[in-house]
Design an enzyme around this catalytic site. Sequence first.
Site, PDB file in Angstrom:
ATOM      1  N   GLN A 104      -9.898  -4.166   7.062  1.00  0.00           N
ATOM      2  CA  GLN A 104      -9.115  -3.771   8.230  1.00  0.00           C
ATOM      3  C   GLN A 104      -9.701  -2.541   8.920  1.00  0.00           C
ATOM      4  O   GLN A 104      -8.997  -1.818   9.614  1.00  0.00           O
ATOM      5  CB  GLN A 104      -7.659  -3.508   7.834  1.00  0.00           C
ATOM      6  N   LYS A 127       0.817  -1.225   0.000  1.00  0.00           N
ATOM      7  CA  LYS A 127       0.000   0.000   0.000  1.00  0.00           C
ATOM      8  C   LYS A 127       0.845   1.267   0.000  1.00  0.00           C
ATOM      9  O   LYS A 127       0.630   2.179  -0.801  1.00  0.00           O
ATOM     10  CB  LYS A 127      -0.923  -0.024   1.217  1.00  0.00           C
ATOM     11  N   THR A 128       1.806   1.339   0.921  1.00  0.00           N
ATOM     12  CA  THR A 128       2.612   2.555   1.044  1.00  0.00           C
ATOM     13  C   THR A 128       3.437   2.801  -0.214  1.00  0.00           C
ATOM     14  O   THR A 128       3.586   3.939  -0.671  1.00  0.00           O
ATOM     15  CB  THR A 128       3.532   2.462   2.275  1.00  0.00           C
ATOM     16  N   ARG A 156      -0.892 -10.460  10.527  1.00  0.00           N
ATOM     17  CA  ARG A 156       0.362  -9.901  11.052  1.00  0.00           C
ATOM     18  C   ARG A 156       1.492 -10.922  10.933  1.00  0.00           C
ATOM     19  O   ARG A 156       2.665 -10.564  11.031  1.00  0.00           O
ATOM     20  CB  ARG A 156       0.233  -9.518  12.528  1.00  0.00           C
ATOM     21  N   ASP A 178      -4.638   8.158   2.614  1.00  0.00           N
ATOM     22  CA  ASP A 178      -4.204   6.868   3.150  1.00  0.00           C
ATOM     23  C   ASP A 178      -5.210   6.385   4.202  1.00  0.00           C
ATOM     24  O   ASP A 178      -5.867   7.197   4.859  1.00  0.00           O
ATOM     25  CB  ASP A 178      -2.814   7.037   3.785  1.00  0.00           C
ATOM     26  N   GLU A 179      -5.325   5.074   4.360  1.00  0.00           N
ATOM     27  CA  GLU A 179      -6.181   4.460   5.403  1.00  0.00           C
ATOM     28  C   GLU A 179      -7.610   5.012   5.367  1.00  0.00           C
ATOM     29  O   GLU A 179      -8.190   5.382   6.391  1.00  0.00           O
ATOM     30  CB  GLU A 179      -5.569   4.685   6.803  1.00  0.00           C
TER      31      GLU A 179
END
Length: 723
Positions: free
Chosen positions: A251, A33-34, A599, A220-221
């Site tokens: 998420q 994503k980043t 995770r 973002d997010e």
Amino acid sequence: MSDYLHGLNAAQREAVESTEGPVLVLAGAGTGKTRVLTTRFAHILLSRKAFPNQILTVTFTNKAAREMRERVAKIMGGPVEGLWLGTFHSLCARMLRRFAERVGLTSSFSILDTDDQLRLLKQILEAARIDFKRWPPNALMAQIQRWKDKGFMPGEIPVSESTDFANGRAEEFYASYQIRLRQLNAVDFGDLLLLMVHLLKTDPEVLAHYHRAFRYILVDEYQDTNLVQYYWLRLLAQGHRNICCVGDDDQSIYSWRGAEIENILKFERDFPGAKIVRLEANYRSTQPILAAASHLISHNAGRLGKTLHAGRKNAEGEKIEVVSLWDSEEEARNVGGRIESLWRSGHSLNEIAILVRAGSQTRAFEERLLMLGVPYRIVGGLRFYERQEIRDAIAYLRVLAQPSDDLAFERIVNLPKRGVGEGAMRNLHETARAANMSLHDAMVKLVGEDGFKGKLGATLRGLIEQFEAWRGRLKTQGPVVALEALLEESGYLAMWKADKSPDAPGRLENLKELSRALADFETLAQFLEHVALVTEIETQGNDAKVSMMTLHGAKGLEFDTVFLPGWEEGVFPNQRSLDEGGNKSLEEERRLAYVGITRAKQRAIILHAANRRIYANWQSSIPSRFIEELPEDVIRRSGSAQPQKPRGPAAIVQFPVQARRSDAGGAQVRLVHTNKIPVGARVFHQKFGYGRVVAAEGDRLDINFETSGEKRVLDRFVERQDG
């Protein structure tokens, strides 16, 4: 710079190069994503579609903003100046200073912190003669923040959002609070967004200014946005419509702080013609981990849909392990032993994490790791015995055990508030010094001599009587009962129950966990000595440490090995989500499970216990429904509480019981498993008493208990009754 697109997969490249019009990038866990966000930013600059100051880029944390700034600079070959890149609050503060006079402020306005906010609200409530005990100021502060998060100015609050605080006067106090802020030339954090949304909605000139200023918007997010953030973005995007939101609906786990998953789910409706790009190639985890997570989250109805798959080679990996254990004590031993073995075999402790649903669960694992000498850190919080409410409760216990403990006495004598101010404390200290006695004894002396007048004297006399009663319970009924009485009768529990801040429920859970810890000791003195030793232990040597945190705190992190304990109904999913009914809360719990599993890079170990202690009593538990929703082909089961399949109508299910002691002092336990208990049968449960079966599914029974209502339990934990 020419190869900045090199290494992107097809979906990532599509997300980067689709610069015109609205775009939603559904970025699954570990899908880069980043990298996509920063490469898209650089691509717009390198394609000369906009100057740096024409791109508005919004992140949720300052850390994410710094990381993005650094990555863009790396692609561009040097720092990029003039960026509008930062958090919602920092960007809105910058905008608001430009147009402050239009909302009755000057550009030098102050931004109040929570302490200043609370002080201001107290002044307003005091002027209205509101009883703080009945209507706590922090409850009003939390309510005002909720209104601001939803974009409501004073006078705009609908009936559905009203509250009974101070008999319906909260809206009046909200209006007074906003007036007072303007008089002080100040805003709080909620105002930064609220006032900018108000300006953009009501002032066409301001809206046009920012439509000209920003050609592109990157977010973002996006799944974590609340309503006022959503309004702000939508208003700004009305200009060029070149908005790209990156997020993962699977998420979205922060509804408790105002996040609205609907914001991302209705993106196509908000922006007709929007392009949806799905990033599904995960570069973090093995295929069994991804298959388990994808299958689990597919049980949610409220999602846009995507399926993770391994994006790297050699991603086969081992199956997820589901460990069934007899009780929570064995669970802590199991996790501790496995971590110690991994450590001894060369596994880095930095790559191991224990992820719990609630902060109160860390206590058992902390104590086990301390005993084994395994270094650990609590991420995003304090160690169990360092938490404020635990220190407070232990201070009460210290005074109970040793009245001459002046440090503990000073901590709790005015907690909760009893009107013991500086003058009263000075009087106590002077009396104690003059007579060479403890502060506790000085209080007894002064109260006996009417040294404190009026309400304070009566309050302290009551406290003395309470301590005498609690010491009586300590002698006759033991430390757990004494602690429960102390917390309830002192008003300490009521203080946290009245607290409306988001962390108050967690504090109450921690206090329950303290009772569980105390139940392991025969005397209060033994427990207090244990606490003193535990808090003095310093982890030595290697800086590498096991990470322990809540599932909420783990979002965005990754570890080679992840332990996921406490997967039981009522623990995870938590009881609140089960009590509320409906799917919304339960689906968020399932998203939290998805976050936990993803995770893990190499191995994930899920644990559940058949019994947990609630205060001094054991309560049977059933495995989380999330375990049942994992695909059997990617999990392997182990543990001491794997029941044998019954072969007859009343087969005995054998459990290794070395990990469990009964309250009677070590008696072994066998549970009778009746092959079929019909609907309508009357049954008895050790914890819930008598009840009648209203539904049955496999070995799970829905039972309407006479004293505690309807609950779901395993049939092996009930006994059928005649009649």
